[in-house]
Motif scaffolding. Sequence first.
Motif, PDB file in Angstrom:
ATOM      1  N   THR A 168       0.671  -1.106   0.019  1.00 38.02           N
ATOM      2  CA  THR A 168      -0.116  -0.080   0.110  1.00 38.02           C
ATOM      3  C   THR A 168       0.974   1.217  -0.020  1.00 38.02           C
ATOM      4  O   THR A 168       0.389   2.262  -0.585  1.00 38.02           O
ATOM      5  N   LEU A 169       2.124   1.350   0.813  1.00 38.63           N
ATOM      6  CA  LEU A 169       2.908   2.376   0.728  1.00 38.63           C
ATOM      7  C   LEU A 169       3.363   2.546  -0.666  1.00 38.63           C
ATOM      8  O   LEU A 169       3.651   3.668  -0.864  1.00 38.63           O
ATOM      9  N   GLN A 170       3.681   1.498  -1.131  1.00 39.72           N
ATOM     10  CA  GLN A 170       4.215   1.669  -2.496  1.00 39.72           C
ATOM     11  C   GLN A 170       3.278   2.218  -3.543  1.00 39.72           C
ATOM     12  O   GLN A 170       3.575   3.013  -4.839  1.00 39.72           O
ATOM     13  N   GLY A 171       1.953   2.189  -3.096  1.00 38.71           N
ATOM     14  CA  GLY A 171       0.918   2.510  -4.275  1.00 38.71           C
ATOM     15  C   GLY A 171       0.432   1.517  -5.160  1.00 38.71           C
ATOM     16  O   GLY A 171       1.288   1.096  -5.955  1.00 38.71           O
ATOM     17  N   LEU A 172      -0.925   1.350  -5.257  1.00 40.04           N
ATOM     18  CA  LEU A 172      -1.429  -0.111  -6.080  1.00 40.04           C
ATOM     19  C   LEU A 172      -2.088   0.695  -7.393  1.00 40.04           C
ATOM     20  O   LEU A 172      -3.079   1.351  -6.938  1.00 40.04           O
ATOM     21  N   GLY A 173      -1.578   0.204  -8.386  1.00 40.05           N
ATOM     22  CA  GLY A 173      -2.333   1.054  -9.578  1.00 40.05           C
ATOM     23  C   GLY A 173      -2.373   0.012 -10.757  1.00 40.05           C
ATOM     24  O   GLY A 173      -1.851  -0.957 -10.694  1.00 40.05           O
ATOM     25  N   PRO A 174      -3.198   0.388 -11.857  1.00 37.66           N
ATOM     26  CA  PRO A 174      -3.246  -0.585 -13.058  1.00 37.66           C
ATOM     27  C   PRO A 174      -1.800  -0.850 -13.523  1.00 37.66           C
ATOM     28  O   PRO A 174      -1.551  -2.051 -14.215  1.00 37.66           O
ATOM     29  N   ASP A 175      -0.745  -0.067 -13.528  1.00 38.46           N
ATOM     30  CA  ASP A 175       0.548  -0.272 -13.920  1.00 38.46           C
ATOM     31  C   ASP A 175       1.719  -1.014 -12.709  1.00 38.46           C
ATOM     32  O   ASP A 175       2.786  -1.000 -13.155  1.00 38.46           O
ATOM     33  N   THR A 176       1.016  -1.240 -11.619  1.00 33.67           N
ATOM     34  CA  THR A 176       1.887  -1.885 -10.886  1.00 33.67           C
ATOM     35  C   THR A 176       2.734  -3.199 -11.199  1.00 33.67           C
ATOM     36  O   THR A 176       1.877  -3.965 -11.836  1.00 33.67           O
ATOM     37  N   ASP A 177       3.804  -3.215 -10.987  1.00 26.69           N
ATOM     38  CA  ASP A 177       4.598  -4.262 -11.266  1.00 26.69           C
ATOM     39  C   ASP A 177       4.647  -5.233  -9.967  1.00 26.69           C
ATOM     40  O   ASP A 177       5.662  -5.041  -9.153  1.00 26.69           O
ATOM     41  N   PHE A 178       3.988  -6.098  -9.822  1.00 27.01           N
ATOM     42  CA  PHE A 178       3.688  -7.164  -8.673  1.00 27.01           C
ATOM     43  C   PHE A 178       4.913  -7.952  -8.556  1.00 27.01           C
ATOM     44  O   PHE A 178       5.156  -8.269  -7.416  1.00 27.01           O
ATOM     45  N   ARG A 179       5.694  -8.428  -9.380  1.00 29.69           N
ATOM     46  CA  ARG A 179       6.619  -9.108  -9.623  1.00 29.69           C
ATOM     47  C   ARG A 179       7.640  -8.336  -8.962  1.00 29.69           C
ATOM     48  O   ARG A 179       8.525  -8.948  -7.837  1.00 29.69           O
ATOM     49  N   GLU A 180       8.016  -7.391  -9.329  1.00 29.09           N
ATOM     50  CA  GLU A 180       9.098  -6.149  -8.570  1.00 29.09           C
ATOM     51  C   GLU A 180       8.681  -6.139  -7.022  1.00 29.09           C
ATOM     52  O   GLU A 180       9.695  -5.994  -6.333  1.00 29.09           O
ATOM     53  N   LEU A 181       7.493  -5.840  -6.869  1.00 31.67           N
ATOM     54  CA  LEU A 181       7.251  -5.620  -5.492  1.00 31.67           C
ATOM     55  C   LEU A 181       7.384  -6.708  -4.664  1.00 31.67           C
ATOM     56  O   LEU A 181       7.719  -6.604  -3.452  1.00 31.67           O
ATOM     57  N   LEU A 182       6.980  -8.043  -5.173  1.00 39.47           N
ATOM     58  CA  LEU A 182       6.970  -9.357  -4.460  1.00 39.47           C
ATOM     59  C   LEU A 182       8.561  -9.486  -4.156  1.00 39.47           C
ATOM     60  O   LEU A 182       8.930  -9.945  -3.100  1.00 39.47           O
ATOM     61  N   ARG A 183       9.474  -9.294  -5.187  1.00 43.26           N
ATOM     62  CA  ARG A 183      10.927  -9.523  -5.068  1.00 43.26           C
ATOM     63  C   ARG A 183      11.232  -8.599  -3.916  1.00 43.26           C
ATOM     64  O   ARG A 183      12.250  -9.051  -2.996  1.00 43.26           O
ATOM     65  N   ARG A 184      11.025  -7.292  -3.914  1.00 42.97           N
ATOM     66  CA  ARG A 184      11.636  -6.438  -2.795  1.00 42.97           C
ATOM     67  C   ARG A 184      10.811  -6.656  -1.511  1.00 42.97           C
ATOM     68  O   ARG A 184      11.442  -6.767  -0.541  1.00 42.97           O
ATOM     69  N   ALA A 185       9.729  -7.247  -1.189  1.00 38.74           N
ATOM     70  CA  ALA A 185       9.242  -7.446  -0.251  1.00 38.74           C
ATOM     71  C   ALA A 185       9.804  -8.779   0.584  1.00 38.74           C
ATOM     72  O   ALA A 185       9.872  -8.738   1.566  1.00 38.74           O
ATOM     73  N   THR A 186      10.041  -9.764  -0.509  1.00 37.99           N
ATOM     74  CA  THR A 186      10.822 -10.941  -0.161  1.00 37.99           C
ATOM     75  C   THR A 186      12.306 -10.522   0.470  1.00 37.99           C
ATOM     76  O   THR A 186      12.576 -11.055   1.355  1.00 37.99           O
ATOM     77  N   HIS A 187      12.748  -9.676  -0.339  1.00 42.69           N
ATOM     78  CA  HIS A 187      14.220  -9.161   0.179  1.00 42.69           C
ATOM     79  C   HIS A 187      14.114  -8.625   1.510  1.00 42.69           C
ATOM     80  O   HIS A 187      15.145  -8.758   2.482  1.00 42.69           O
ATOM     81  N   ASP A 188      13.006  -7.622   1.867  1.00 39.32           N
ATOM     82  CA  ASP A 188      12.927  -6.998   3.136  1.00 39.32           C
ATOM     83  C   ASP A 188      12.479  -7.787   4.319  1.00 39.32           C
ATOM     84  O   ASP A 188      12.847  -7.860   5.264  1.00 39.32           O
TER      85      ASP A 188
END
Length: 223
Positions: A168-188
């Motif tokens: 949510t802090l990243q902002g979810l929109g139609p162009d959201t790259d869920f793959r990149e967000l998932l990789r980042r969340a996994t790393h964190d």
Amino acid sequence: MSSTPKRPPDRDEDLTARARIRDAAVECFARHGFDVTVRAIAERAGVSPGLVLHHFGSKAGLRETCDEYVRQTIRETKTEAVTAHGEQTFLQQLAEIDEYSDLLGYVLRSLQAGGPMAVALFEHMVEDIEEYLAKGEEAGTIRPSRDPKARARWLAANGLGSITMLFTLQGLGPDTDFRELLRRATHDIMLPALEVYTEGLLTERTMLDAYLLYISDPPEEPR
């Protein structure tokens, strides 16, 4: 003069079309939310809107099918992870993490949308967690709990809540790259989560023992 009877549709082809529609719907719901139209889902699946309604009856029926599919996939993946004694299963799942991005996006959209279907999805996921943790206990990979139901609910709320906050802090929109967000969340998240789950956090039992004593004989409330 009688007309030539139509050949019934091939069952394998029918099932393939149904699965293709379901997968397209999961992706569309994840990327655009649940206001996305049946026509948009049909276009993504490469079928007609009529075929979507033929298989699922309505968009609500399609969403129910997606809910069950997402739950089943997550349940099977988690069960495999928590019951495996070797490291290969976990490492393979990490290597294939991009494949779960739309599933996670779907769950996040559902939680953000709220309403009865979101509540039902969450409650079912709590049940699934309790189920696969029980299998982990049987396999000797999960420690028993004094209250398995409460543990499952806490894990669901904690896990989904932390991921929802980050996304949510990243902002979810139609162009959201869920793959990149998932990789980042996994790393964190992965290292601190595994540390807490595997090694624990507290070095002594003071608070746990105090709480167990408290709930066994709670003080009377003032009148």
